[in-house]
Design an enzyme around this catalytic site. Structure first.
Site, PDB file in Angstrom:
ATOM      1  CG  ASP A 659      25.031 -27.295   8.446  1.00 45.51           C
ATOM      2  OD1 ASP A 659      25.055 -26.344   8.513  1.00 45.51           O
ATOM      3  OD2 ASP A 659      25.735 -28.124   9.054  1.00 45.51           O
ATOM      4  CB  VAL A 661      29.322 -27.150   1.695  1.00 46.65           C
ATOM      5  CG1 VAL A 661      27.830 -27.567   1.464  1.00 46.65           C
ATOM      6  CG2 VAL A 661      29.569 -25.842   1.454  1.00 46.65           C
ATOM      7  NE  ARG A 662      35.771 -23.505   6.176  1.00 45.16           N
ATOM      8  CZ  ARG A 662      36.121 -23.381   7.339  1.00 45.16           C
ATOM      9  NH1 ARG A 662      35.139 -22.756   7.911  1.00 45.16           N
ATOM     10  NH2 ARG A 662      37.133 -23.532   7.837  1.00 45.16           N
ATOM     11  CD  GLU A 684      26.756 -22.603   7.275  1.00 47.67           C
ATOM     12  OE1 GLU A 684      26.550 -22.087   8.030  1.00 47.67           O
ATOM     13  OE2 GLU A 684      26.649 -24.019   7.340  1.00 47.67           O
ATOM     14  CD1 TRP A 686      31.273 -17.538   7.557  1.00 47.81           C
ATOM     15  CD2 TRP A 686      29.645 -18.451   8.988  1.00 47.81           C
ATOM     16  NE1 TRP A 686      31.037 -16.811   8.511  1.00 47.81           N
ATOM     17  CE2 TRP A 686      30.175 -17.424   9.455  1.00 47.81           C
ATOM     18  CE3 TRP A 686      29.097 -19.309   9.634  1.00 47.81           C
ATOM     19  CZ2 TRP A 686      29.692 -16.845  10.623  1.00 47.81           C
ATOM     20  CZ3 TRP A 686      28.395 -18.834  10.690  1.00 47.81           C
ATOM     21  CH2 TRP A 686      28.862 -17.605  11.312  1.00 47.81           C
ATOM     22  CG  ASP A 767      24.823 -20.758  12.446  1.00 47.23           C
ATOM     23  OD1 ASP A 767      24.327 -21.265  13.461  1.00 47.23           O
ATOM     24  OD2 ASP A 767      25.057 -21.570  11.549  1.00 47.23           O
ATOM     25  CD  GLN A 772      23.801 -20.591  17.220  1.00 48.99           C
ATOM     26  OE1 GLN A 772      24.572 -21.047  17.456  1.00 48.99           O
ATOM     27  NE2 GLN A 772      23.154 -20.564  15.911  1.00 48.99           N
ATOM     28  CE  LYS A 850      20.830   8.783  -0.319  1.00 49.89           C
ATOM     29  NZ  LYS A 850      21.365   9.789   0.361  1.00 49.89           N
TER      30      LYS A 850
END
Lengths: 880, 526
Positions: A659, A661-662, A684, A686, A767, A772, A850
């Site tokens: 979760d 990881v930023r 994650e 994001w 999320d 949410q 396609k």
């Protein structure tokens, strides 16, 4: 400076091509102006000398022609280590000066930027405890190091003989309460520490401290703090001087607890690196079958070149026939050793001699003394000087190719080993009698090793090269564990934002195991299992309490077992970025943790004002709702590793969804993954895509670069959710802008276009969607999204809500195509069309798809069969 | 001449072997007799596969003690999951290729890890040796000798079950037969030393089970003892080492570099502790283990027990406890080796067992990591001394698994001191006359100075020169292009033959320039 002045005349004379040479670094052989440059070089650069010469050397290798017949000239940079000997001393002046202060002098006479790293100890206890001295003791210029030490620079002064010395003076009260001063010396430029026999120096300040002064018991431990980064350039020599002398108690020191004077010297050795160069120049001599070879170096003192010649690029050392240059010795029938002659101006050594033209190259290393040999800094091998002109070009080219052209894995593997092995044998065993036989054996060995390697490597399909991701490709080291599974994984997100409500989610999910497995999913992502402040589980408290709103730990183990029984792997949702505290500290701030990991505020990052952390600054972005964990703390990391390993074992998780990881550096993730060795891991990361005036930019390279940077920081041990692809799909589908699905280089525009094996593609999660709805996928377009990610490389993840909805049959069909046609995370993709209302691509030459309303039909010799068709998408396959 | 011929044989046969594996044994039978007749004269890429040390053995040396020092034999470890269930050999083709590769390179043999949980998986009386026998066949076919390591404990990180199922069920009934730490954590991979002689495993004592296991092994491999199996290594504890599992339960012994915790909290250990305390007149000392010892990952300073100065380890109580704790370890080793000797003593194979190489915190006065693992002797004497004495009594070689460990920054933080530790172990072995053998702690990938360290440890002229060295271990990393060429170079620098004569000059130059290399110098300086 010298470089600049040197290149100015070159540019106007040479014109555009030379600019290309300078900037691009490509070699343009036999260009006349370059020959001029080349000739000029030795003369001009010698003025600059040392370091400048090295800088200029980068563009030097140039082949020339023309009047002087320079065949080759190159200036090789050299790095030489020489040692400087000197001494350090400690003097204690027991006689108080006018102010009633005693003096401690610490000095040294080796050049450098010296810093005294010191502290005091209060009692007679040895070694461990340092305190900072009171401010009146600190000489000017002192800085505090954490809470235990002081660093004071040594001042430069001159001694009675006029030599430069470095010294620092510490003043202390006669009746000081301290028992001793502890110190080590640090040289700032090299970062080297100087200690006494591996321990701190101790200057006793009172007699009761004991007579063992600097020679303390050998088994005293070193200070972990100060010595953790003990560098190694400094050596200590154990001369007789180094033996500690007993202090003779100074009678004048009135009380028995008082300062006594003494003086002690210690020899020190400092290693210094010097930048030098050697230039090798080969000239043709018209009308003779000889070359003139010249060596020129700025290294003073005795320099010997240890050299040989070779034929036909074999790199086999041979000795040329006599006559040899003067001052040459033959070294064991293998090489010649020629002493260079001191240059008249004293700036170094040089020699020039004639050599028969029949040889293709000259190989050499420099020998300074018995223990010091200098080799080519670039590759660590011998220097090579081509003696024929054509050869120059070829040699450089082939060398370039060898380094640039990392062969693709399958062929490369064998040829890698072969190169190395043959290199080994050609360098060494050439003269052996059974040479052919040995070659045979070596080849056999290398073939066997390659075979064994290919078998022992994990059964993952690793044959497709990773080079789709081009940036920094050479830097990607294959990690010990690459949490990418088999490459054929299909992930199911096994919960939504409401799943906690029943309190029995694990049980409910368990009933679906068989169905998910038969749909073709290989991995299920289970919700965050720990006790949490919020019911959804993303605000963990006690990490070892796995009873959550999703069920009890027993139920969790049961569901994991069920999925394992169904042949699926299970990912645990690990929240490592933050953790909610259970207790308040004395100031009422919630930053004291409970449970088995009872951390305190040292585990909390310092730069979030809400939680008063005492850790370091955060290594990533902060998540403001809870204390962010300081992953730079060793104890935090080891606890988290232990926790992950425990979860692997106790619960049976096969991998992780990480979760937020930023919030912390990817390098820590690497640490965690290497410790817990997951089968599959995805993070994650994001953040927002780039928009201009509310409209999404076509080029999202910066966005995917951030994700790729994070993956890189984990050393490729984890994949990441391909947020870029999801964002672009939004724009594509909402506005019918299918051209966005091909980037400027004609590849997919998301992470999957750059590093497909680490991209986990998805269109919705708990999320973005569910109840949410932070960033909901365009309504009614979900199947098109799945038609894209389920046919494309990368590892697709399907959201729970989508599987168990009206989309079920279509998703099932797409998954079965993916499985049937063996599309994997590294499948090859060719984009056929990316226009306003249609996008199509061919994957692995087995599947064509396609999306969009526009017309597309696959063509070509292949007999395409429609495999799936629906609202806005169509998929064809090659019948099996 | 003979050597040349055999080399050709070796170089040619792989192709044949690959095509018709069934025929291989016959041909190899021939190779084998060659091998026996010519002693250690097998052929390899490096010429005559001899270590430099052999030469010193050949010279008439007046020192009798050195006289019996043979050549250092080089083994390569097979993957620990070579056999994981019954008759199958995992990645058999890879193993076959690997065997041949190391054979051609000049290794003397391979090490085969055998696990209790694999060979005797389901019941007290059923053994399954087929998989292991198949591997032994392959080694014999290559003319390699075999060192068999008998592990009683699987590794948590390996792919091998920790214990046989029937032992696990017994442990489920009575968890106290497993090692237990202060907080009640159980080591599911390790039976407590205190139950060695208690009938806790379906009416049998572990010692009886070990004996049955040894006997079954000896019977199953009877025909390999004369030709192939030269060494049998007895696993005396976790990771095959004589030690307590002082690392956190569920983790891997090899990855742990903390102080660790005492493992004396199962009821059987506690009972023995109580009895011992009563006998020595300090009944109160026997109620539990030390209350002030640090936890697994804490620094030795964090409890009072291991403090450098004035820690309880120096008190009479500390000495009482540590002596008892270490004594239990030696007792266990003594019992198991005794049983092993009884069964395997008459086999023509060298008996060996492994000690741990716990270099971390070795710099602390209390040597806490070693003490927690059971190595201690009163008044700061050599904790390895009682162990070496016990090994020597059984004629058992001491395997030291840290011949590659160099000092580096990371280690420095934990007060590590591999040099001192190695010296200490060697001193203990020399004093009591125990032979030494070596292993590397880990695959040498990043620290290339590790190879030179192994080299210097092997080529030493000391009397404590290892009798064999096993490089651990084969697998994907081992054969990877990052590692394999380095390993080849290492082997060829240690194994020298006639064609290397010409290389001496080169070699010397290489070495000289290495020492000019900045890294090498820096490494020395620290």
């Amino acid at each position: 400076m010298a470089v600049a002045t040197w290149s100015i005349p070159a540019i106007p004379r040479v014109g555009p091509p030379a600019r290309g040479v300078l900037l691009g670094g490509a070699f343009v052989p036999a260009a006349r102006p370059l020959a001029w440059r080349c000739r000029a070089t030795p003369r001009r650069l010698r003025i600059g000398g040392g370091i400048v010469g090295r800088a200029g050397a980068a563009e030097m290798p140039v082949a020339g022609s023309g009047e002087v017949g320079v065949v080759f000239s190159e200036k090789f940079p050299l790095r030489r280590c020489h040692t400087v000997e000197g001494k350090a001393w400690v003097r204690v002046d027991a006689e108080p000066d006018g102010d009633g202060k005693c003096k401690v002098l610490i000095g040294c006479d080796v050049e450098g930027k010296w810093v005294l790293h010191w502290g005091v100890s209060r009692d007679g206890e040895h070694g461990r405890e340092w305190d900072q001295p009171p401010s009146e003791m600190r000489p000017p210029g002192s800085v505090q190091i954490k809470d235990y030490a002081i660093e004071t620079p040594l001042d430069i002064s001159h001694n009675s003989e006029g030599r430069m010395i470095h010294e620092v003076k510490i003043k202390i009260d006669k009746g000081t309460p301290f028992a001793a001063i502890n110190f080590v010396l640090k040289e700032e430029e090299t970062g080297a520490w100087f200690q006494h026999k591996g321990h701190d120096f101790i200057i006793p300040l009172c007699v009761s401290f004991g007579g063992d002064l600097l020679g303390r018991k050998q088994d005293i431990d070193v200070r972990p703090g100060a010595l953790g980064h003990l560098s190694n350039v400094l050596q200590r020599s154990e001369g007789p001087n180094a033996e500690p002398q007993k202090i003779v108690p100074d009678d004048k020191g009135s009380r028995d607890k008082g300062i006594s004077g003494f003086y002690e010297e210690y020899p020190i050795l400092k290693s210094v690196y010097a930048q030098n160069f050697v230039t090798a120049t080969v000239r043709e001599i018209n009308g003779t079958n000889k070359h003139n070879v010249e060596f020129d170096t700025d290294i003073p003192g005795e320099v010997i070149i240890h050299w040989g010649v070779c034929k036909d690029n074999t790199m086999t050392w041979e000795i040329p026939p006599e006559p040899h240059p003067p001052t040459t010795k033959i070294f064991r029938q293998k090489a010649l050793q020629t002493l260079l002659q001191r240059k008249a101006d004293g700036t170094g050594n040089s020699i020039s001699f004639l050599l028969d033209a029949e040889y293709s190259g000259l190989i050499f290393v420099l020998k300074l003394d018995e223990y010091t040999w200098l080799r080519n800094m670039e590759n660590g091998f011998d220097f090579y000087v081509p003696l024929t002109r054509a050869d120059t070009h070829v040699a450089h080219n082939s060398e370039k190719q060898k380094t640039d052209d990392k062969p693709s894995q399958t062929d490369g593997l064998i040829s890698d080993i072969r190169n190395l092995v043959v290199g080994l044998s050609s360098r060494r065993g050439q003269r052996a009698k059974n040479k052919v036989l040995q070659e045979d054996i070596l080849q056999e060995i290398e073939r066997l090793a390659a075979e064994a390697y290919s078998i022992f490597r994990s059964p993952t399909i690793d044959t497709v090269e990773e080079s789709v991701y081009i940036d920094d490709d050479s830097l990607i080291v294959k990690p010990a564990c690459s949490g990418t599974g088999s490459g054929f994984e299909i992930v199911c997100q096994g919960f939504n934002w409401e799943s906690h409500k029943s309190g029995k989610w694990y049980v409910e999910l368990g009933t679906k195991a068989k169905e998910l497995s038969s749909l073709g999913f290989t991995i299920v992502w289970a919700p965050p299992p720990t006790d949490s402040v919020s019911p959804e589980g993303y605000m963990p408290t006690d990490l070892y309490n796995l009873n959550s709103r999703y069920g009890t730990i027993e139920e969790l183990k049961e569901v994991v077992k069920k999925f394992h029984g169904a042949g699926m792997k299970v990912l645990g949702d690990a929240v490592l970025n933050h953790r909610c505290a259970q207790f308040q500290n004395q100031n009422g701030v919630w930053n004291i943790f409970g449970g088995r990991l009872n951390w305190d505020d040292r585990a909390v990052v310092a730069d979030d004002p809400h939680f008063h952390g005492r850790g370091s600054k955060s290594s990533g972005d902060n998540f403001h709702a809870a204390p962010n964990i300081d992953h730079s703390q060793e104890f935090v990391r080891s606890d988290l590793k232990e926790w992950l390993c425990w979860m692997r074992k106790e619960v049976g998780y096969d991998g992780w969804r990480l979760d937020f990881v930023r919030g912390f550096w990817g390098g820590y993730v690497k640490d965690y993954l290497e410790a817990s060795e997951p089968y599959f891991a995805v993070g994650e990361y994001w953040d927002s895509l780039s928009y201009t005036y509310g409209e999404m930019d076509y080029n999202q390279d910066a966005h995917r670069q951030r994700i790729v940077d994070w993956i890189n920081a984990t050393n490729g041990t984890a994949g990441a959710f391909d947020v870029t692809t999801k964002g672009i799909l939004h724009a594509v589908l909402e506005r019918s802008e299918y051209w966005r699905l091909s980037d400027e280089k004609g590849r997919p525009p998301g992470v999957l276009g750059w590093w497909p094996s680490r991209a986990v593609t998805f269109i919705e999660n708990h999320d973005t969607g569910s109840t949410q709805g932070h960033w909901r996928f365009p309504f009614g377009m979900e199947v098109q999204g799945y038609a894209y990610i389920l046919t494309h490389p990368g590892t697709p993840a399907v959201f729970y809500d989508h599987i168990f909805s009206h989309l079920h049959p279509e998703i099932a069909k797409l998954i079965s195509i993916r499985r049937r046609q063996k599309i994997h995370c590294r499948s090859k993709i060719k984009i056929l069309k990316a226009e306003g209302n249609v996008y199509s691509a061919e994957i692995d030459e087995r599947v064509t798809m396609k999306i969009g309303s526009g017309h597309f039909e696959p063509s070509g010799p292949i007999n395409w069969v429609v495999a799936a068709e629906g609202q806005g998408y169509k998929v064809w396959e090659v019948p099996l | 001449m003979e050597s040349v011929l055999t080399t050709q044989h070796a170089a040619r046969c792989p192709r044949g072997l690959r095509r018709e594996a069934g025929n291989a044994p016959a041909r190899v039978g021939f190779a084998r007799t060659e091998l026996r007749r010519g002693g250690r004269r097998d052929l390899s890429a490096a010429g005559l596969g001899r270590f430099l040390g052999y030469a010193t053995g050949d010279h008439k040396n007046n020192n009798l003690e050195v006289d019996d020092v043979g050549p250092v034999r080089l083994f390569v470890g097979l993957p620990s999951d070579t056999v994981t269930d019954g008759p199958t050999v995992n990645s058999a083709k890879g193993v076959a290729a690997g065997l041949r590769a190391v054979k051609l390179l000049g290794a003397d043999g391979v090490e085969l890890p055998v696990f209790w949980s694999v060979a005797q998986p389901e019941s007290t009386d059923r053994f399954c040796w087929d998989g292991y026998r198949a591997v032994a066949d392959m080694a014999r076919a290559e003319g390699l000798s075999l060192r068999v390591t008998l592990h009683f404990h699987g590794s948590p990180s390996g792919n091998v079950p920790l214990l046989p199922v029937w032992v696990t069920t017994a442990a489920a009934d009575d968890p106290d037969i497993l090692f237990t730490d202060r907080s009640g954590g159980r080591h599911e991979d390790c039976l407590s030393f205190a139950v060695d002689e208690l009938p806790v495993l379906h009416g049998k004592s572990p010692l009886q089970c070990y004996e049955a296991f040894f006997r079954s092994f000896a019977d199953a491999f009877q025909d390999f003892f004369d030709s192939t199996i030269t060494d049998v290594t007895v696993g005396l504890g976790p990771n095959g080492e004589l030690r307590y599992p002082s690392y956190p339960p569920g983790s891997d012994a090899r990855g742990f570099t903390g102080v660790g915790e005492f493992q004396c909290y199962d009821k059987y250990m506690l009972a023995q502790l109580r009895q011992h305390a009563e006998e020595s007149g300090h009944a109160l000392w026997g109620l539990s283990g030390p209350h002030d010892a640090p936890r697994y990952h804490e620094s030795p300073d964090s409890g009072n027990f291991f403090k450098d100065n004035g820690g309880s380890w120096q008190s009479p109580y500390g000495d009482f406890f540590l002596s008892w704790y270490a004594g239990q370890l030696v007792g266990h080793g003594d019992r198991v080796l005794g049983v092993a000797n009884g069964v395997l003593g008459d086999k023509p194979a060298e008996l060996s067992a492994k000690v741990p190489f716990m270099h971390w915190w070795h710099g602390a006065r209390s040597r806490p990591a070693e003490a927690a693992a059971g190595f201690y002797k009163s008044s700061q004497k050599n904790g390895y001394s009682p162990v070496a004495k016990m090994f020597a009594r059984h004629g058992c070689t001491v395997i030291v698994p840290g011949m590659d460990v160099c000092m580096n920054k990371q280690h420095r933080i934990t007060g590590s001191s591999p040099d001192q530790l190695l010296v200490q172990i060697k001193n203990a072995c020399r004093r009591h006359g125990a032979r030494i053998a070596g292993e590397n702690a880990s695959l040498v990938l990043t620290h290339t100075s590790s190879f030179s360290r192994i080299r210097s440890n092997l080529l030493t002229a000391e009397r404590t020169r290892p009798s064999h060295f096993t490089y651990q271990r084969m697998g994907a990393d081992f054969f990877s292009p990052e590692h394999w060429p380095l390993f080849m170079e290492f082997v060829r620098s240690v194994v020298c033959g006639e064609w290397d004569e010409d290389e001496l000059a080169d070699e010397e130059r290489d070495m000289a320039s290495t020492s000019a290399n900045a890294n090498a110098r820096e490494a020395q300086a620290v």
